[in-house]
Design a protein around this motif. Structure first.
Motif, mmCIF file in Angstrom:
data_model
loop_
_atom_site.group_PDB
_atom_site.id
_atom_site.type_symbol
_atom_site.label_atom_id
_atom_site.label_comp_id
_atom_site.label_asym_id
_atom_site.label_seq_id
_atom_site.Cartn_x
_atom_site.Cartn_y
_atom_site.Cartn_z
ATOM 1 N N VAL A 1 0.796 -1.063 -0.178
ATOM 2 C CA VAL A 1 0.081 -0.028 -0.122
ATOM 3 C C VAL A 1 0.980 1.344 -0.167
ATOM 4 O O VAL A 1 0.599 2.070 -0.683
ATOM 5 N N ASN A 2 1.958 1.405 0.764
ATOM 6 C CA ASN A 2 2.969 2.470 0.740
ATOM 7 C C ASN A 2 3.481 2.482 -0.412
ATOM 8 O O ASN A 2 3.654 3.719 -1.008
ATOM 9 N N LEU A 3 3.794 1.619 -1.384
ATOM 10 C CA LEU A 3 4.464 1.662 -2.568
ATOM 11 C C LEU A 3 3.551 2.235 -3.738
ATOM 12 O O LEU A 3 3.725 3.159 -4.391
ATOM 13 N N LYS A 4 2.193 1.702 -3.532
ATOM 14 C CA LYS A 4 1.162 2.249 -4.184
ATOM 15 C C LYS A 4 0.869 3.912 -3.962
ATOM 16 O O LYS A 4 0.636 4.539 -4.736
ATOM 17 N N LEU A 5 0.577 4.066 -2.605
ATOM 18 C CA LEU A 5 0.392 5.580 -2.274
ATOM 19 C C LEU A 5 1.649 6.458 -2.802
ATOM 20 O O LEU A 5 1.385 7.496 -3.439
ATOM 21 N N CYS A 6 2.835 6.226 -2.581
ATOM 22 C CA CYS A 6 4.023 6.789 -3.264
ATOM 23 C C CYS A 6 4.032 6.986 -4.683
ATOM 24 O O CYS A 6 4.344 7.989 -5.193
ATOM 25 N N SER A 7 3.664 5.642 -5.318
ATOM 26 C CA SER A 7 3.452 5.920 -7.092
ATOM 27 C C SER A 7 2.351 6.745 -7.129
ATOM 28 O O SER A 7 2.602 7.466 -8.386
ATOM 29 N N ASP A 8 1.387 6.718 -6.652
ATOM 30 C CA ASP A 8 0.193 7.828 -6.860
ATOM 31 C C ASP A 8 0.198 9.301 -6.663
ATOM 32 O O ASP A 8 -0.537 9.898 -7.129
#
Length: 129
Positions: free
Chosen positions: A115-122
């Motif tokens: 989720v952190n990877l997704k939030l940072c990429s978005d």
């Protein structure tokens, strides 16, 4: 390029959490042969706690970096905290439920990183750095 931007810490956290889960779930199968190969320390509580502590340290560093620098979302930190608590107390429901407890704790730890990877990429702020 920052450590959090390309997700190195999150990827390391996913690997460490996964290895910790595999260790805990495979240990009952491999325990009988551990003394034969001189690896009985794998069954010691200090070894399990060390791996889990390392996983949580990397996790909090990665997730707090993502929170503080970029997306300002707390729920990955909540997931990591709850997963760590569940994992740390994996024997709380008895031996029969320990594999399930390990799986739930590991799922929460790994999903926090994903989720952190997704939030940072978005995140728009991530694109500016």
């Amino acid at each position: 390029m920052t450590i959090t931007k390309n997700g190195i810490l999150d990827k390391v956290g996913i690997w460490i959490s996964s290895l910790c889960a595999v260790h805990c779930l495979a240990l009952p199968i491999l325990l009988p042969i551990a003394p034969l190969i001189g690896a009985s320390f794998f069954a010691d509580a200090w070894f399990e706690r060390t791996i889990l502590s390392l996983s949580l340290l990397v996790g909090f560093w990665a997730l707090f970096s993502g929170f503080y620098r970029y997306h300002r979302q707390l729920y990955p930190l909540y997931s990591l905290s709850v997963g760590g608590l569940i994992y740390w107390n994996k024997g709380m429901f008895g031996d029969a439920y320990e594999p399930l407890t390990i799986a739930v704790g590991a799922f929460l730890l790994i999903s926090a990183h994903i989720v952190n990877l997704k939030l940072c990429s978005d995140c728009k702020a991530c694109e500016d750095h």
